[in-house]
Design a protein around this motif. Structure first.
Motif, PDB file in Angstrom:
ATOM      1  N   ARG A   2       0.818  -1.210   0.000  1.00  0.00           N
ATOM      2  CA  ARG A   2       0.000   0.000   0.000  1.00  0.00           C
ATOM      3  C   ARG A   2       0.853   1.262   0.000  1.00  0.00           C
ATOM      4  NH1 ARG A   2      -5.630   0.986   3.123  1.00  0.00           N
ATOM      5  NH2 ARG A   2      -5.805   3.233   2.832  1.00  0.00           N
ATOM      6  N   ALA A   3       1.907   1.269   0.809  1.00  0.00           N
ATOM      7  CA  ALA A   3       2.732   2.467   0.936  1.00  0.00           C
ATOM      8  C   ALA A   3       3.874   2.511  -0.074  1.00  0.00           C
ATOM      9  CB  ALA A   3       3.308   2.559   2.354  1.00  0.00           C
ATOM     10  N   PHE A   4       4.371   1.334  -0.466  1.00  0.00           N
ATOM     11  CA  PHE A   4       5.514   1.280  -1.372  1.00  0.00           C
ATOM     12  C   PHE A   4       5.254   0.297  -2.511  1.00  0.00           C
ATOM     13  CE2 PHE A   4       7.109   2.089   2.944  1.00  0.00           C
ATOM     14  CZ  PHE A   4       7.718   3.321   2.759  1.00  0.00           C
ATOM     15  N   PRO A   5       4.344   0.612  -3.429  1.00  0.00           N
ATOM     16  CA  PRO A   5       4.080  -0.297  -4.543  1.00  0.00           C
ATOM     17  C   PRO A   5       5.305  -0.499  -5.431  1.00  0.00           C
ATOM     18  CG  PRO A   5       3.056   1.843  -4.911  1.00  0.00           C
ATOM     19  CD  PRO A   5       3.525   1.834  -3.500  1.00  0.00           C
ATOM     20  N   ASP A   6       6.246   0.443  -5.363  1.00  0.00           N
ATOM     21  CA  ASP A   6       7.465   0.343  -6.161  1.00  0.00           C
ATOM     22  C   ASP A   6       8.647  -0.068  -5.287  1.00  0.00           C
ATOM     23  OD1 ASP A   6       7.324   2.661  -4.695  1.00  0.00           O
ATOM     24  OD2 ASP A   6       8.164   3.958  -6.247  1.00  0.00           O
ATOM     25  N   TRP A   7       8.394  -0.858  -4.269  1.00  0.00           N
ATOM     26  CA  TRP A   7       9.413  -1.257  -3.291  1.00  0.00           C
ATOM     27  C   TRP A   7      10.662  -1.824  -3.959  1.00  0.00           C
ATOM     28  CZ3 TRP A   7       9.541  -1.385   2.181  1.00  0.00           C
ATOM     29  CH2 TRP A   7      10.523  -2.201   2.752  1.00  0.00           C
ATOM     30  N   ASP A   8      10.491  -2.769  -4.877  1.00  0.00           N
ATOM     31  CA  ASP A   8      11.646  -3.414  -5.506  1.00  0.00           C
ATOM     32  C   ASP A   8      12.480  -2.412  -6.285  1.00  0.00           C
ATOM     33  OD1 ASP A   8      10.896  -5.847  -4.460  1.00  0.00           O
ATOM     34  OD2 ASP A   8       9.747  -6.448  -6.225  1.00  0.00           O
ATOM     35  N   ASP A   9      11.827  -1.505  -7.008  1.00  0.00           N
ATOM     36  CA  ASP A   9      12.557  -0.496  -7.758  1.00  0.00           C
ATOM     37  C   ASP A   9      13.296   0.451  -6.817  1.00  0.00           C
ATOM     38  OD1 ASP A   9      11.699  -1.519 -10.153  1.00  0.00           O
ATOM     39  OD2 ASP A   9       9.963  -0.183 -10.291  1.00  0.00           O
ATOM     40  N   ILE A  10      12.633   0.805  -5.723  1.00  0.00           N
ATOM     41  CA  ILE A  10      13.258   1.703  -4.759  1.00  0.00           C
ATOM     42  C   ILE A  10      14.503   1.063  -4.162  1.00  0.00           C
ATOM     43  CG2 ILE A  10      12.974   2.809  -2.508  1.00  0.00           C
ATOM     44  CD1 ILE A  10      10.011   3.175  -3.188  1.00  0.00           C
ATOM     45  N   CYS A  11      14.389  -0.189  -3.756  1.00  0.00           N
ATOM     46  CA  CYS A  11      15.522  -0.878  -3.146  1.00  0.00           C
ATOM     47  C   CYS A  11      16.681  -1.021  -4.118  1.00  0.00           C
ATOM     48  CB  CYS A  11      15.103  -2.254  -2.650  1.00  0.00           C
ATOM     49  SG  CYS A  11      13.941  -2.226  -1.273  1.00  0.00           S
ATOM     50  N   ARG A  12      16.369  -1.145  -5.396  1.00  0.00           N
ATOM     51  CA  ARG A  12      17.402  -1.359  -6.397  1.00  0.00           C
ATOM     52  C   ARG A  12      18.000  -0.065  -6.931  1.00  0.00           C
ATOM     53  NH1 ARG A  12      14.512  -3.844  -9.527  1.00  0.00           N
ATOM     54  NH2 ARG A  12      14.081  -2.299 -11.133  1.00  0.00           N
ATOM     55  N   MET A  13      17.201   0.999  -6.978  1.00  0.00           N
ATOM     56  CA  MET A  13      17.631   2.174  -7.718  1.00  0.00           C
ATOM     57  C   MET A  13      17.809   3.452  -6.895  1.00  0.00           C
ATOM     58  SD  MET A  13      15.128   1.648 -11.015  1.00  0.00           S
ATOM     59  CE  MET A  13      15.731   3.148 -11.796  1.00  0.00           C
ATOM     60  N   ILE A  14      17.285   3.522  -5.677  1.00  0.00           N
ATOM     61  CA  ILE A  14      17.303   4.783  -4.959  1.00  0.00           C
ATOM     62  C   ILE A  14      18.727   5.265  -4.707  1.00  0.00           C
ATOM     63  CG2 ILE A  14      17.269   3.762  -2.645  1.00  0.00           C
ATOM     64  CD1 ILE A  14      15.430   6.065  -1.804  1.00  0.00           C
ATOM     65  N   ASP A  15      18.951   6.557  -4.898  1.00  0.00           N
ATOM     66  CA  ASP A  15      20.236   7.159  -4.611  1.00  0.00           C
ATOM     67  C   ASP A  15      20.333   7.441  -3.125  1.00  0.00           C
ATOM     68  OD1 ASP A  15      20.937   7.248  -7.297  1.00  0.00           O
ATOM     69  OD2 ASP A  15      19.922   9.155  -7.583  1.00  0.00           O
ATOM     70  N   VAL A  16      21.532   7.368  -2.574  1.00  0.00           N
ATOM     71  CA  VAL A  16      21.712   7.695  -1.167  1.00  0.00           C
ATOM     72  C   VAL A  16      21.297   9.137  -0.918  1.00  0.00           C
ATOM     73  CG1 VAL A  16      23.426   8.029   0.643  1.00  0.00           C
ATOM     74  CG2 VAL A  16      23.514   5.998  -0.777  1.00  0.00           C
ATOM     75  N   ASN A  17      21.656  10.014  -1.852  1.00  0.00           N
ATOM     76  CA  ASN A  17      21.276  11.413  -1.726  1.00  0.00           C
ATOM     77  C   ASN A  17      20.377  11.759  -2.905  1.00  0.00           C
ATOM     78  OD1 ASN A  17      20.981  14.134  -1.430  1.00  0.00           O
ATOM     79  ND2 ASN A  17      23.092  14.499  -0.867  1.00  0.00           N
ATOM     80  N   ALA A  18      19.068  11.817  -2.657  1.00  0.00           N
ATOM     81  CA  ALA A  18      18.097  11.940  -3.747  1.00  0.00           C
ATOM     82  C   ALA A  18      18.195  13.262  -4.492  1.00  0.00           C
ATOM     83  CB  ALA A  18      16.682  11.772  -3.197  1.00  0.00           C
ATOM     84  N   GLN A  19      18.794  14.290  -3.891  1.00  0.00           N
ATOM     85  CA  GLN A  19      18.800  15.570  -4.583  1.00  0.00           C
ATOM     86  C   GLN A  19      20.118  15.854  -5.293  1.00  0.00           C
ATOM     87  OE1 GLN A  19      18.238  16.287  -0.693  1.00  0.00           O
ATOM     88  NE2 GLN A  19      19.074  18.314  -0.654  1.00  0.00           N
TER      89      GLN A  19
END
Length: 291
Positions: A225-242
Motif C-alpha cells: 500500500r505504501a511502497f508499490p514500487d518497493w523493488d525499484d526503490i531498493c534497487r535504484m534509490i540514490d543515497v542522496n536523492a537531490q
C-alpha cells in the motif's frame, strides 16, 4: 514546504523523495541536536525522534492516522506502540549488536557507501564489529534488555509478537480496514526482521514466519500500500536523492537544499567539502573521496 530527511546508513530512506521530501546524506556523522537519527528538517526546523516526527508532521500536513479511533482505541494504540518502540525494537537492536556480521549480510549493507570511505569492506567489517556493535550492545545494557541471556531476550521478542498477532487476529489492520499509526510502527519494526536476507539465520524472523502468518500478511499489506514500487526503490534509490545522477552531474543545482548549515550535506555530497568546490571539480573522483 520542504522536508529534509536525515536517516541511518548514509541517509538512505526508502521513498522519502516523494511529496516534497528529500533524503540528505549526513555522511554518518551529522546528527540532530539531540544526537539522534533519523531526524527531519521542516522548513529549517529540526525535528528528532520518530514519535515526535510523526506527531509534528501530522500537525503540519493535517494528516492524523488515528482520527477515526475511539478514545479507548487510542489508549490501546498508545500502549501497543510503546511496547514496540520501548521493548520490541530493543530486542531487534540487541540482535544487530550481538551479531554484526549477520546484520551486515542480512541487510546487505555496503559499509563503504554507508560510512563514506574507501577502506576495503573486510577492514570495515572488523572496525564495525569493535565500534558500532560495541556501542549498540552498551546501549542495550543501559536499557536493561542486554543484561539478560540470549534465550530470555528472544523470548521477550516472541511474546511481543504474540501480543501483536493476537490483537490483529484476522483483520487487515489492527483496528479494521484502514491502517493507523500502530500499523505503521509495527511495520517499521517487523519489516526489520521479515526482510532480512533469507540466507542469514534469525530466530525471530523464522518464528514470525512459522507461527504468525497474520503479522507477515500485515507487513506485506503495508508494503504494497505504501511502497508499490518497493523493488525499484531498493534497487535504484540514490543515497542522496537531490544530487544529480552521474550522467547529469553538469546540471546540478542548489534549489531547495534547506538551511545553510546543512547545505554541504546535500549539494556537495559528491564534491567533497563545500568551501573547496571549485578545486574539487578539477580533481579525479578518487581524490575527491580521499578528501
Amino acid at each position: 514546504m520542504l522536508v529534509g530527511v536525515y536517516c541511518c546508513w548514509g541517509g538512505s530512506c526508502r521513498g522519502v523523495e516523494r511529496a516534497g521530501c528529500r533524503n540528505v546524506d549526513h555522511k554518518s556523522k551529522f546528527r540532530s541536536k539531540k544526537g539522534q537519527l533519523p531526524f527531519v528538517e521542516l522548513n529549517g526546523e529540526e525535528i528528532a525522534d520518530s514519535a515526535i516526527i510523526v506527531k509534528e508532521l501530522s500537525k503540519k500536513f493535517d494528516k492524523n492516522l488515528d482520527a477515526g479511533l475511539t478514545p479507548v482505541q487510542r489508549g490501546i494504540s498508545h500502549a501497543m506502540v510503546s511496547m514496540i518502540e520501548n521493548h520490541f525494537s530493543w530486542v531487534v537492536l540487541w540482535w544487530r549488536a550481538k551479531y554484526p556480521e549477520s546484520m551486515i549480510k542480512g541487510y546487505q549493507v555496503n559499509l563503504r557507501n554507508a560510512l563514506n570511505t574507501r577502506l576495503p569492506n573486510p577492514i570495515l567489517n572488523i572496525c564495525f564489529k569493535f565500534t558500532a556493535a560495541r556501542k549498540g550492545m552498551k546501549k542495550a545494557k543501559a536499557h536493561g534488555i542486554g543484561l539478560h541471556t540470549e534465550e530470555e531476550i528472544l523470548d521477550f521478542g516472541r511474546y511481543d509478537m504474540r501480543v501483536l498477532s493476537e490483537f490483529l487476529e484476522d483483520k487487515p489492520y489492527f483496528f479494521g480496514d484502514e491502517p493507523t499509526l500502530l500499523d505503521v510502527v509495527a511495520f517499521a519494526n517487523l519489516a526489520q526482521l521479515y526482510f532480512i536476507d533469507k540466507e542469514e539465520e534469525h530466530p525471530l524472523r523464522d518464528f514470525m514466519n512459522e507461527c504468525y502468518p497474520n503479522l507477515v500478511g500485515l507487513v506485506n499489506r503495508v508494503k504494497e500500500r505504501a511502497f508499490p514500487d518497493w523493488d525499484d526503490i531498493c534497487r535504484m534509490i540514490d543515497v542522496n536523492a537531490q544530487v544529480a545522477k552521474p550522467k547529469e552531474q553538469g546540471k546540478e543545482t542548489k534549489e531547495g537544499t534547506g538551511p545553510a548549515e546543512k547545505q554541504p550535506l546535500a549539494d556537495d555530497a559528491e564534491k567533497g567539502k563545500g568551501d573547496e568546490k571549485e578545486k574539487d571539480q578539477e580533481m579525479e573522483p578518487e581524490d575527491k573521496e580521499e578528501k
